[in-house]
Design an enzyme around this catalytic site. Structure first.
Site, PDB file in Angstrom:
ATOM      1  N   HIS A  17     -34.639 -33.830 -19.681  1.00 16.93           N
ATOM      2  CA  HIS A  17     -35.469 -33.363 -20.806  1.00 16.93           C
ATOM      3  C   HIS A  17     -36.923 -33.793 -20.622  1.00 16.93           C
ATOM      4  CE1 HIS A  17     -32.340 -31.838 -23.517  1.00 16.93           C
ATOM      5  NE2 HIS A  17     -31.572 -32.704 -22.883  1.00 16.93           N
ATOM      6  N   ASP A  43     -51.303 -30.732 -46.826  1.00 17.01           N
ATOM      7  CA  ASP A  43     -50.941 -29.335 -46.587  1.00 17.01           C
ATOM      8  C   ASP A  43     -51.551 -28.398 -47.633  1.00 17.01           C
ATOM      9  OD1 ASP A  43     -49.479 -30.569 -44.668  1.00 17.01           O
ATOM     10  OD2 ASP A  43     -47.554 -30.335 -45.678  1.00 17.01           O
ATOM     11  N   GLU A  97     -39.398 -32.998 -22.381  1.00 15.51           N
ATOM     12  CA  GLU A  97     -40.141 -33.033 -23.648  1.00 15.51           C
ATOM     13  C   GLU A  97     -40.105 -34.381 -24.346  1.00 15.51           C
ATOM     14  OE1 GLU A  97     -37.742 -31.106 -22.815  1.00 15.51           O
ATOM     15  OE2 GLU A  97     -36.066 -31.212 -24.198  1.00 15.51           O
ATOM     16  N   LYS A  99     -47.608 -30.288 -38.342  1.00 17.26           N
ATOM     17  CA  LYS A  99     -48.417 -31.167 -39.191  1.00 17.26           C
ATOM     18  C   LYS A  99     -49.700 -31.654 -38.500  1.00 17.26           C
ATOM     19  CE  LYS A  99     -48.374 -33.787 -43.029  1.00 17.26           C
ATOM     20  NZ  LYS A  99     -47.969 -33.331 -44.357  1.00 17.26           N
ATOM     21  N   GLY A 133     -28.871 -27.788 -25.233  1.00 19.77           N
ATOM     22  CA  GLY A 133     -27.969 -27.447 -26.331  1.00 19.77           C
ATOM     23  C   GLY A 133     -26.666 -28.209 -26.197  1.00 19.77           C
ATOM     24  N   CYS A 187     -31.788 -28.525 -19.121  1.00 18.06           N
ATOM     25  CA  CYS A 187     -30.456 -29.021 -19.451  1.00 18.06           C
ATOM     26  C   CYS A 187     -29.472 -27.846 -19.652  1.00 18.06           C
ATOM     27  CB  CYS A 187     -30.532 -29.948 -20.666  1.00 18.06           C
ATOM     28  SG  CYS A 187     -29.086 -30.994 -20.786  1.00 18.06           S
ATOM     29  N   TYR A 188     -29.034 -27.569 -20.872  1.00 15.87           N
ATOM     30  CA  TYR A 188     -28.139 -26.428 -21.067  1.00 15.87           C
ATOM     31  C   TYR A 188     -28.807 -25.146 -20.542  1.00 15.87           C
ATOM     32  CZ  TYR A 188     -24.900 -23.154 -23.204  1.00 15.87           C
ATOM     33  OH  TYR A 188     -23.981 -22.171 -23.393  1.00 15.87           O
TER      34      TYR A 188
END
Ligand code: XMP
Length: 518
Positions: free
Chosen positions: A175, A232, A177, A374, A57, A84-85
């Site tokens: 991070h 979709d 990710e 998606k 964050g 992180c944060y």
């Protein structure tokens, strides 16, 4: 509520929180993102997560009043991973210390080396002695909390990886990710494994569960669905049809701004192949009439958006007594984001959607894709047997070709555009590039230019070709076609499409451009 093992991601407002969820979903782990200020102690116990991840964050833990994880988290007895944060607030809340700046900020690539015995979340790491990670922090932990041990360090983050194994608390400064942490996905895999996730979030299981849910929600009522031919709404329609059969009617509004053969393809597939009750509303005259002489992009968008709702409503009324409206809303549309700026954001484009319809028509919503990203919708489409060519289609905007025809729209321009776009896409497919490109299309420019063909002078339209790579359409870069490809495509378009004598390739990224021209 879903039956799966659940992981909770507490969001502190990082730009990349959604990527955490994607990495986990790729591991067949069901997770939800919730903003930190909505996660109370009681929310935690109701949600009953099997593990919790604290995101990064933008705030500073050292600032008074900055975000914190709920205190109940520390006695929940489930594994917690702070990023992180999330790492910093974990340390601070458990008795460690975080300091601001002092030349230890780190942004970008860094290398972590191991400092202690092996740690399960780092299984498969350090095969070459160190591992690349992506850092983005101004603050740093200066004293770890009691009970924690350091397992990895980097030049500017001495406490890059720490853990209290007895309590199953893990904390990383970087991070995992993002793609620039190449072994990040492995770290998440190790974490969910130690937390005991079974990997039970598969599209096969989801299909059965979603069908049961739709049946329970709808009962014997009628449902209408706006079908656009996009992935979709198509997947939502097929899923709902499988659940409730002919209680579902789809309305396909043809606004005369579709691509070559598109209306026929959609109608054929859903009516003939899937046997779905389908209203094909050919309203091209109405839309093109209303757009005559309109060249302002926002006026175009608003005209189309308003007419679309009117037409949809008119045809939906024909169904009689529908109580539900089906929509292909996806998870990224639902995630409530943590806003630190607070101010209103600028409207770049008024996107076309059917917002406001349900209240106006007194309808309730059926949104069977609300929990999916998606790529999961595509996987579900494959599971439901939708043809691969349909599932992999590039996105197509609601206002259709109107926004690929800057300036005034005429049937002549639309015809030229349809043909040129078809040749361009055919070229892309023939060269095996379609799936590498996120979105590609032709646009017809509001100008004529002089050319020479045979021995004669021509004065015809100019086209712009666009092809972009992107992940979510929010940012994009142009696709680097070879010069041979561009030359061959130009030749084919000018030879095969009457009315065009010049072709440009658009190399604008987003930002500063947008993907569509209007
Ligand atoms: P822009 O042009 O804003 O487009 O960079 C980003 C993505 O959104 C699509 N797009 C739309 N999709 N209704 C839609 O359903 C709209 O009004 C609309 N406008 C743009 C565009 O095709 C691209 O994929």
């Amino acid at each position: 509520m879903t039956q799966h093992d659940r992981l909770l991601i507490i969001d502190f407002g990082s730009q990349v929180t959604q990527l955490i969820a994607r990495r986990l979903r790729e591991l067949n782990v069901y997770c939800e993102i919730h903003p930190y200020n909505r996660v109370s102690d009681s929310f935690l116990s109701d949600f009953a997560p099997k593990a919790v991840i604290l995101s990064g964050g933008p705030d500073s833990v050292t600032r008074e009043g900055s975000p914190r994880a709920p205190n109940a988290l520390w006695s929940l007895g489930v594994p917690v991973l702070g990023i992180c944060y999330g790492q910093q607030t974990m340390m601070q809340q458990l008795g460690g210390l975080v300091e601001h700046g002092h030349g230890t900020a780190e942004f970008g690539r860094a290398f972590v080396t191991p400092t202690a015995d092996s740690l399960s979340i780092l299984d498969g790491w350090f095969e070459d002695g160190r591992e690349q990670v992506w850092m983005s922090h101004g603050d740093h932990v200066s004293k770890i909390a009691p009970g924690f041990t350091v397992y990895g360090t980097s030049p500017n983050a001495p406490y890059a990886v720490t853990a209290d194994i007895s309590r199953h608390f893990y904390a990383v400064q970087f991070h995992p990710e993002v793609h620039h942490t190449p072994k990040g996905a492995k770290l998440y895999e190790n974490f969910v494994k130690l937390a005991g996730f079974k990997g039970d979030w598969t599209m096969g299981a989801y299909r059965a569960e979603a069908i049961a849910k739709i049946r329970a929600q709808v009962g014997d009522a009628k449902v209408i669905c706006g079908l656009s031919g996009g992935v979709d709404s198509s997947v939502a329609a097929v899923l709902i049809h499988e659940a409730i059969g002919d209680q579902l009617t789809c309305v396909f509004v043809d606004h005369g701004l579709l691509r070559l053969g598109e209306a026929e393809q959609v109608v054929k597939m859903f009516r003939d192949h899937y046997n779905m009750p389908l209203i094909h509303a050919d309203e091209s005259e109405l839309f093109l009439g209303a757009l005559e002489g309109v060249s302002d992009p926002e006026v175009k968008r608003k005209t189309i958006g308003k007419l679309f709702i009117d037409v949809f409503q008119k045809h939906a009324n024909e169904v009689g007594g529908a109580k539900f409206l089906a929509q292909g809303t996806l998870y990224p549309d639902v995630i409530e984001s943590v806003s630190f700026s607070g101010g209103p954001s600028v409207t770049i484009k008024s996107h076309h959607n059917v917002g406001g319809l349900p209240e106006k028509m007194g309808l309730k919503l059926v949104e069977p894709l609300r929990e999916l990203f998606k790529d999961e919708v595509r996987a579900l489409g494959r599971e439901l047997g939708l043809p691969a060519s349909f599932i992999g289609r590039h996105p197509f905007p609601g206002p259709g070709l109107a926004i690929r025809c800057p300036g005034e729209i005429t049937t002549e321009k639309l015809d030229i555009l349809r043909q040129a776009d078809a040749v361009y896409i055919d070229q892309i497919r023939k060269h095996g590039l379609y799936d590498e490109i996120w979105q590609a299309f032709a646009a017809i420019l509001p100008m004529k230019t002089v050319g020479v063909m045979g021995d004669g002078r021509t004065y015809d339209y100019a086209l712009a070709l666009r092809a972009v790579t992107s992940v979510d359409g929010m940012t994009a870069d142009y696709y680097p076609f070879s010069h041979d490809f561009l030359g061959e495509t130009m030749t084919r378009i000018i030879q095969e499409v009457k009315g065009v004598n010049r072709v440009f390739y658009d190399v604008t990224s987003k930002p500063p451009g947008t993907i569509e021209l209007e």
